[in-house]
Design a protein around this motif. Structure first.
Motif, short mmCIF file in Angstrom:
data_model
loop_
_atom_site.label_atom_id
_atom_site.label_comp_id
_atom_site.label_asym_id
_atom_site.label_seq_id
_atom_site.Cartn_x
_atom_site.Cartn_y
_atom_site.Cartn_z
N ILE A 1 -15.05 -4.40 9.80
CA ILE A 1 -14.87 -4.15 8.31
C ILE A 1 -13.67 -3.33 8.01
CG2 ILE A 1 -16.12 -3.33 6.59
CD1 ILE A 1 -18.87 -3.52 8.03
N PRO A 2 -12.60 -4.14 7.68
CA PRO A 2 -11.44 -3.27 7.18
C PRO A 2 -11.58 -2.02 6.50
CG PRO A 2 -11.26 -5.66 7.01
CD PRO A 2 -12.45 -5.35 6.99
N ALA A 3 -12.47 -1.86 5.46
CA ALA A 3 -12.22 -0.77 4.47
C ALA A 3 -13.32 0.22 5.53
CB ALA A 3 -13.43 -1.19 3.41
N MET A 4 -14.07 0.07 6.30
CA MET A 4 -14.71 1.14 7.25
C MET A 4 -13.59 1.47 8.25
SD MET A 4 -17.56 1.59 5.79
CE MET A 4 -18.27 2.81 7.23
N TYR A 5 -12.89 0.73 8.65
CA TYR A 5 -11.79 1.04 9.77
C TYR A 5 -10.90 1.94 8.98
CZ TYR A 5 -12.81 -1.78 14.05
OH TYR A 5 -13.52 -2.39 15.29
N ILE B 1 -8.54 -2.52 -3.85
CA ILE B 1 -7.58 -3.41 -3.97
C ILE B 1 -7.29 -4.07 -2.82
CG2 ILE B 1 -4.93 -3.93 -4.52
CD1 ILE B 1 -5.29 -1.68 -6.38
N TRP B 2 -7.08 -3.58 -1.68
CA TRP B 2 -6.47 -4.23 -0.37
C TRP B 2 -7.53 -4.26 0.87
CZ3 TRP B 2 -2.94 -1.06 -3.07
CH2 TRP B 2 -1.58 -1.53 -3.51
N PHE B 3 -8.45 -3.34 1.03
CA PHE B 3 -9.40 -3.40 2.11
C PHE B 3 -10.69 -3.77 1.69
CE2 PHE B 3 -6.25 -0.18 3.27
CZ PHE B 3 -5.18 -1.05 3.97
N PRO C 1 -8.47 10.11 -4.51
CA PRO C 1 -8.61 9.00 -5.61
C PRO C 1 -7.92 7.59 -5.29
CG PRO C 1 -8.80 11.09 -6.56
CD PRO C 1 -8.52 11.25 -4.96
N LEU C 2 -6.44 8.00 -4.75
CA LEU C 2 -5.54 7.00 -4.53
C LEU C 2 -6.23 6.11 -3.38
CD1 LEU C 2 -2.16 8.77 -4.97
CD2 LEU C 2 -3.39 7.33 -6.71
N PHE C 3 -6.66 6.91 -2.49
CA PHE C 3 -7.09 5.94 -1.21
C PHE C 3 -8.52 5.17 -1.69
CE2 PHE C 3 -5.79 9.87 1.52
CZ PHE C 3 -4.40 9.40 1.51
N ILE C 4 -9.20 5.54 -2.52
CA ILE C 4 -10.27 4.75 -3.13
C ILE C 4 -9.83 3.47 -3.76
CG2 ILE C 4 -12.20 4.72 -4.60
CD1 ILE C 4 -12.85 7.70 -4.08
N VAL C 5 -8.79 3.87 -4.76
CA VAL C 5 -8.30 2.67 -5.31
C VAL C 5 -7.57 1.60 -4.38
CG1 VAL C 5 -6.48 1.99 -6.92
CG2 VAL C 5 -7.79 3.87 -7.54
N GLU D 1 0.79 -1.28 0.04
CA GLU D 1 0.00 -0.05 0.03
C GLU D 1 0.94 1.18 -0.02
OE1 GLU D 1 -0.18 -2.65 1.60
OE2 GLU D 1 -2.20 -3.05 2.73
N THR D 2 2.05 1.06 0.89
CA THR D 2 2.77 2.46 0.92
C THR D 2 3.58 2.66 -0.42
OG1 THR D 2 3.31 1.99 3.13
CG2 THR D 2 4.82 3.43 2.11
N LEU D 3 4.04 1.55 -1.23
CA LEU D 3 4.68 1.64 -2.52
C LEU D 3 3.92 2.09 -3.51
CD1 LEU D 3 7.18 1.04 -3.78
CD2 LEU D 3 6.26 -1.35 -4.30
N PHE D 4 2.26 1.74 -3.22
CA PHE D 4 1.52 2.29 -4.39
C PHE D 4 1.21 3.81 -4.29
CE2 PHE D 4 -3.14 3.37 -4.71
CZ PHE D 4 -3.13 3.29 -6.33
N ILE D 5 1.02 4.17 -3.13
CA ILE D 5 0.95 5.79 -2.57
C ILE D 5 2.03 6.43 -3.06
CG2 ILE D 5 0.10 7.29 -0.99
CD1 ILE D 5 -2.35 5.72 -1.65
N VAL D 6 2.94 5.90 -2.39
CA VAL D 6 4.07 7.04 -2.79
C VAL D 6 4.67 6.85 -4.19
CG1 VAL D 6 6.78 6.98 -2.11
CG2 VAL D 6 5.21 6.71 -0.38
N GLY D 7 4.68 5.76 -4.82
CA GLY D 7 4.97 5.63 -6.25
C GLY D 7 3.83 6.54 -7.03
N SER D 8 2.75 6.22 -6.73
CA SER D 8 1.57 6.95 -7.66
C SER D 8 1.96 8.37 -7.40
CB SER D 8 0.40 6.67 -7.24
OG SER D 8 -0.02 5.33 -7.30
N LEU D 9 2.13 8.94 -6.28
CA LEU D 9 2.44 10.44 -5.85
C LEU D 9 3.66 10.94 -6.67
CD1 LEU D 9 1.29 10.67 -2.09
CD2 LEU D 9 0.12 11.71 -3.98
N LEU D 10 4.67 10.13 -6.61
CA LEU D 10 6.03 10.69 -7.32
C LEU D 10 5.99 10.69 -8.73
CD1 LEU D 10 8.72 8.67 -5.53
CD2 LEU D 10 8.04 11.08 -5.09
#
Length: 460
Positions: free
Chosen positions: A356-360, A458-460, A450-454, A201-210
């Motif tokens: 519910i992980p997504a809600m958490y 994918i993960w939650f 939008p990245l948090f929604i994606v 998740e971290t790699l996805f967010i950081v990579g996308s932002l970069l």
């Protein structure tokens, strides 16, 4: 403060105030602090700049005086002292020591702020954030980044993405990175658990932002062209001055790590807050390291950084009011389904009683955007059962969601994480026209949400 600490044993104690007794309007002073931070710099910047300490202090009194009148001065002072000893003093000592020590490191040489260089600095800072903390990495790199771009007209976006990546998302892999994860570490979560479970998740967010930043910065770079001579003179070599401060930064990391690993006894208790020998050694050690940096490290790097106390003073005053006025809000959240915010707590649990992980992720994240993310993490950590071993195994996806929400969404607002305000203050002190509170939220809604929604899908 010393007098209050001496009187503490004689005060009426209310170690865990029952938030179910409170009405939702007790959150108005906290909302007042947030709205003041959001609106006043926009509508009356001169007035805010000269009086922000008095304004947030007034909101603190709006909470404290009625609370003391209704529940007793003993209960009110108990809550104040608990917040002071358990949360505010450790928080400001850690943030302050990192600010002071990193402020004594100067990157010698003139970097030229091209899109590739800026993206590289954000990438390096994102890695350092999990090693030396988001505050340490931010204070180390924000000045060189601003100086590298001092010949460009449009630089606010550079600082905004720096806050996204270095001041927040990059600190998600170890307990050293961000206070919520450190609290989880103290509760029994393994040191490398978050690295093992939210690295993708971290790699996805950081990579996308970069990637997004590189193309955005390239557009600004091409649009501007070479319009001005770089005001920072070129130098033949690039290197660091004030290197002794790197050793002091290592000392900060060591003290924080020691306080989590050392199973020490309780030194004393104040208003229900247990001060352990480990935390006492950590806090005194942080203060000593900051003093050593100011007194014995070379002063030239600090002068070249144009070091001053204004950014840390602003953080200290604003977060003092936040930590005080947040007391009833956290108490109401801790009351669970029986409290005024019971709907929030109920929303994270399914009809079968399972989390519910997504809600958490979203509940922790949204509240961490406006509340302090450390106690918010603890609230949902406890809501999910509070047993570290179970959360690391059976409910691993839930703990990952809580951890990611607390750290990642601290980037949504200026007050979501302490380095955000410090970076903003330093940038404005250097002449960068930063977005307003709501203007910054516009950036986060456009690029982060939008990245948090994606990521949720994918993960939650």
């Amino acid at each position: 403060m010393p007098l209050l600490l001496l009187l503490a044993p004689t005060l009426a104690q209310a170690a865990d105030f029952d938030g179910s007794k409170l009405a939702a309007w007790w959150g108005i002073p906290f909302a007042g602090v947030l709205l003041s931070i959001a609106i006043l710099p926009l509508v009356s910047p001169h007035f805010w700049h000269h009086h922000y300490g008095k304004i947030v202090a007034a909101w603190a009194l709006v909470f404290f005086v009625p609370f003391a009148a209704m529940f007793g001065i003993g209960v009110a002072l108990d809550g104040f002292l608990h917040a002071l000893v358990a949360e505010y003093i450790p928080f400001i000592l850690l943030v302050g020591s990192l600010y002071v020590i990193a402020g004594g490191i100067f990157l010698r040489g003139n970097l030229h702020g091209s899109p590739a260089l800026n993206t590289g600095i954000l990438a390096v800072g994102s890695v350092l954030a999990s090693i030396m903390g988001t505050t340490g990495a931010s204070m180390l790199l924000i000045r060189p980044l601003i100086r590298a771009n001092d010949n460009r007209k449009s630089t606010a976006h550079v600082v905004v993405f720096f806050v996204f990546t270095v001041s927040n998302v990059g600190g998600s892999l170890t307990p050293l990175g961000d206070p919520p994860l450190f609290l989880g570490f103290l509760k029994g979560v393994d040191f490398f658990w978050t690295m093992q479970h939210i690295f993708p998740e971290t790699l996805f967010i950081v990579g996308s932002l970069l990637v997004i930043f590189y193309f955005l910065d390239s557009w600004h770079y091409r649009k501007e062209g070479v319009t001005r001579v770089d005001p920072t003179p070129d130098s033949p070599t690039i290197g660091f001055e004030g290197k002794i401060n790197f050793l002091l930064l290592a000392g900060v990391v060591g003290l924080v790590l020691l306080s989590g690993l050392w199973n020490s006894g309780i030194a004393f208790s104040v208003a229900g807050a247990d001060v352990t020998w480990a935390s006492l050694v950590r806090d005194i050690g942080l203060l000593v390291l900051a003093i050593v940096s100011m007194q014995f490290a070379p002063m030239a790097p600090r002068e070249q950084n144009q070091f001053n106390w204004a950014p840390i003073a602003e953080v200290a005053k604003l977060f003092a009011a936040i930590f005080l006025t947040i007391i009833p809000v956290i108490a109401m959240l801790r009351a669970g389904v029986d409290g005024p915010f019971g709907a929030i707590v109920s929303a994270v649990t399914g009809s079968d009683g399972q989390p519910i992980p997504a809600m958490y992720f979203w509940a922790t994240g949204v509240l961490s955007s406006f509340l302090d993310n450390a106690p918010t993490y603890l609230v949902f950590f406890n809501t999910a059962g509070g047993e570290a071993q179970a959360l690391m195994t059976t409910y691993a996806s839930t703990l990952a969601a809580i951890s990611a929400g607390a750290v990642f969404m601290g980037a949504n607002t200026y007050i979501g994480n302490a380095p955000n305000l410090m970076v903003k203050a330093i940038a404005e002190d250097r002449g960068v026209k930063m977005p307003s509170f709501f203007g910054y939220m516009g950036w986060s809604v456009l690029f982060l949400v939008p990245l948090f929604i994606v990521m949720t899908w994918i993960w939650f």
